[in-house]
Design an enzyme around this catalytic site. Sequence first.
Site, PDB file in Angstrom:
ATOM      1  N   HIS A   6      49.086   9.354  77.391  1.00 24.96           N
ATOM      2  CA  HIS A   6      48.443   9.683  78.670  1.00 24.96           C
ATOM      3  C   HIS A   6      48.464  11.151  78.678  1.00 24.96           C
ATOM      4  CE1 HIS A   6      49.310   5.918  80.178  1.00 24.96           C
ATOM      5  NE2 HIS A   6      50.479   5.878  79.816  1.00 24.96           N
ATOM      6  N   ASP A  32      22.379  21.072  72.588  1.00 26.43           N
ATOM      7  CA  ASP A  32      22.399  22.013  73.299  1.00 26.43           C
ATOM      8  C   ASP A  32      22.324  21.462  74.896  1.00 26.43           C
ATOM      9  OD1 ASP A  32      22.341  24.482  74.524  1.00 26.43           O
ATOM     10  OD2 ASP A  32      20.389  25.135  73.895  1.00 26.43           O
ATOM     11  N   ALA A  33      23.080  21.781  75.787  1.00 23.83           N
ATOM     12  CA  ALA A  33      23.040  21.276  77.106  1.00 23.83           C
ATOM     13  C   ALA A  33      21.847  22.132  77.919  1.00 23.83           C
ATOM     14  CB  ALA A  33      24.358  21.292  77.937  1.00 23.83           C
ATOM     15  N   ASP A  84      31.945  21.516  82.754  1.00 27.85           N
ATOM     16  CA  ASP A  84      33.297  21.866  82.213  1.00 27.85           C
ATOM     17  C   ASP A  84      33.308  22.674  81.091  1.00 27.85           C
ATOM     18  OD1 ASP A  84      35.991  21.718  82.023  1.00 27.85           O
ATOM     19  OD2 ASP A  84      36.106  19.553  81.530  1.00 27.85           O
TER      20      ASP A  84
END
Length: 811
Positions: A281, A364-365, A382
Amino acid sequence: MTRKISSGLCIALLLGLTSQIVQVVFLRDLLMVFHGNELSIGLIFAAWMAWVGLGSYLGGTISIRYARTGVLLRGSALGLLITLPVTIVLMREVRSLLTVPPATQLSLVDIAVSSIVFMAPACILMGMHFVYIVRLWRDEEQSEDASAAGKTYVSEALGSALGGILFTTVLVHLLNPLQAVGLVGALLLFVVMIAQRPQGFARPLFYIGFLGIAALLLALMAPLDHWAHTRQWQHFLPRHELVDTQSSRYGDIAVVQYADQFSFYQSGQLVFSTAGADELHPGWEAQDSVSFAHMAMTQHEEPERVLLVGGGLGGTLGEILKHPVTAIDYVELDELLLEAARPYLPSSTKKALAYPRVQVLHGDARLYVKTADAQYDVILIDMPDPATAVLNRYYTKEFFAEAASLLGPEGVLVLHSSSTPQLQRTAVANRNATVYHTLRSVFDHVVVAGDRIMLYIASQDAEHPSVDAVLLRRRYEEREIVTDGFAGSHFHTLLEDTGVRRVNWVIRNHGRTPDAHLTGPGPQPLLPGSLAEQIEEEAGLAPVNQDRFINSDLRPIGYFYTLMLWDDITRPFHQSVLPGLLRAQPWWVLPAAALPLVLMLAICLGSRIRRRQPLLRRLGTRLAVLTTVLTTGISTMMLQITLLFVFQSVYGFVYELVGLITAFFMLGLACGAWLAHRFLLRRYSITMLTYIQLMMAAVSMLLWLGLPAIVALHSPALLFFLFAMVTATAGLINGVDFPVAAACYTDVHRQSEKSAGVVYAMELFGACISAALASTVVVPIFGVGASFVLAAGVSIIACILLLMARGWLHA
């Protein structure tokens, strides 16, 4: 004669190839040492140019007093072979040598000092080597004019272009930095020895000896490079163990371990941490990601399609999947980062990456967002803080506008940044207010929340950016989500009403006065009004200071504020120079610009005295020519540094292609110098220099007008082609200028080697000034446009001086 000319050509080509490869290796290595801080690019170039210029000047002086050119060439080549690998090892020891505290970033002063000190020996030797080659070529041809300087300049520039291409396409993939510099250093010494061989020289044996020495160097440099790299990380994180390193197009990736925690760094910047593959977790390392994911996903009633930019490896992706989404597009810039991290990821993250609803997109965003044909309910950014130009690309007005076009009518964009309670420091208030005002320039509705981590929630729909803890908790619990370390009650803790009111009041009011970036937020009310009241009152506030609080691709001020913030947080008792740079004003350049004009005017007035006319005419011509060479160095380096920044903002991987980009500049330089030597030197004149400066001013102004349209193009191939052509054009003008200026200066100085050394040194000195100013002040604070205007302005000043020299002094 043919053999001797070929010797000069070969040595000059090898010097250019060596200097270019060494420059790129030094730049890449120092960028890692300086945590990817692109402000350091200009300082590195500045130190390089300054020392090479000094070496050129010293070489001119030495070559006049010492006639044995062959001995000088062999001595400088041997010195380079020794100093190059030693320099890289010392660069990686910079933290211990400067006693920089662990886990802190180097200040701008640390960067400048280390760049200046460590590169001095190698750069001085390369500058001296240039002048020695000029002397060799002149002796062989028995010439007294400036042709030898022009030939050396052309050959070195061509070798530099070849070096940039060779490094980018071959060496970077086969050799580590120490092996690369050791190999080219040995090759330069070998060529010098062969070119200056005595009669009866045993050439085959020498070839065999060189191959043996090269093989030995490559073998020795491999463990030395690993040792130096390990030492570098021991100084940065002494309690961590360096587990793995990989070289990516976006910067070196390092995996370090402390106990059962693994942290991943790229270009010296922390990307994320994880508890390791045995953890079932999310651990405490992922708590910020867990909170961010649920705060973002509860902003929308029915979030079906989600775009996640970065953060998937740190736990955000797995938490998004706990909401009722139908599709997640996860864009990760660096595929190699994912592969390097995979062995250390928790099983929950590995399952999330393999989930059918998740599409992992490597690339590449910025390019994806610009070209995607999709519509999303929620977009989560993020990414780490904008501490580099690469990361700043995800916090600019242009990116926010592109992301807004992908949102549905009720879509929400959510991102975060580090913060402090109530934005108590000027640096953090400046940076976070800049992010808010930049978002607000695109979105109609933006709210913020948080103290240690600030959350920004933006939408075009008034109902969706929400900090209502009751509403968000209800949505969270209705979805029956179970997460370790997070529950519905956390919304009330994260969105405590008084805290939300205070941070929204500060963030909305800060940045609306001319000196807000210097003074920080003003006095706060004891209890600010409700968020609804603040939103209503915001329309009546003073306008935002656009120059200081809107972050854009062509004015990356948010990146500068982030560097101030981290300098402030990690080294609170260290005197930073960054706040002082914010006080810079455009008019500060006027006294420096007026100085040569005043001097020339005084010389022109003094030349009216007949007995002093010959002396003052020579002095005035020298002043005009040397100032022209200085301004050429300023304008061309200003263009080169600015284009590197823009390329980094648009592409994001200047780390990989810096060798190729500089190769285009040097190729243009070589072509320009060859054209000048072939067609112009027979009829060189002050008038010709004037036309060259006008050409540089025209190119700079055209770039100022046309660059916004260029960076808006969607085709990466076309964009790169245009960048290459612009860079090569700047090099072409620089290349034409040097031989013509050297010829004009030789006319009044009469000593070829000394003239070549002085002109070369002056050009490099101008480039040094320009590199430092462009990267630390002009681009981040005043923007890319100011760089082009400044480059055009200094060229116009050179034109005025040349016209005065031609008209008044020779009337």
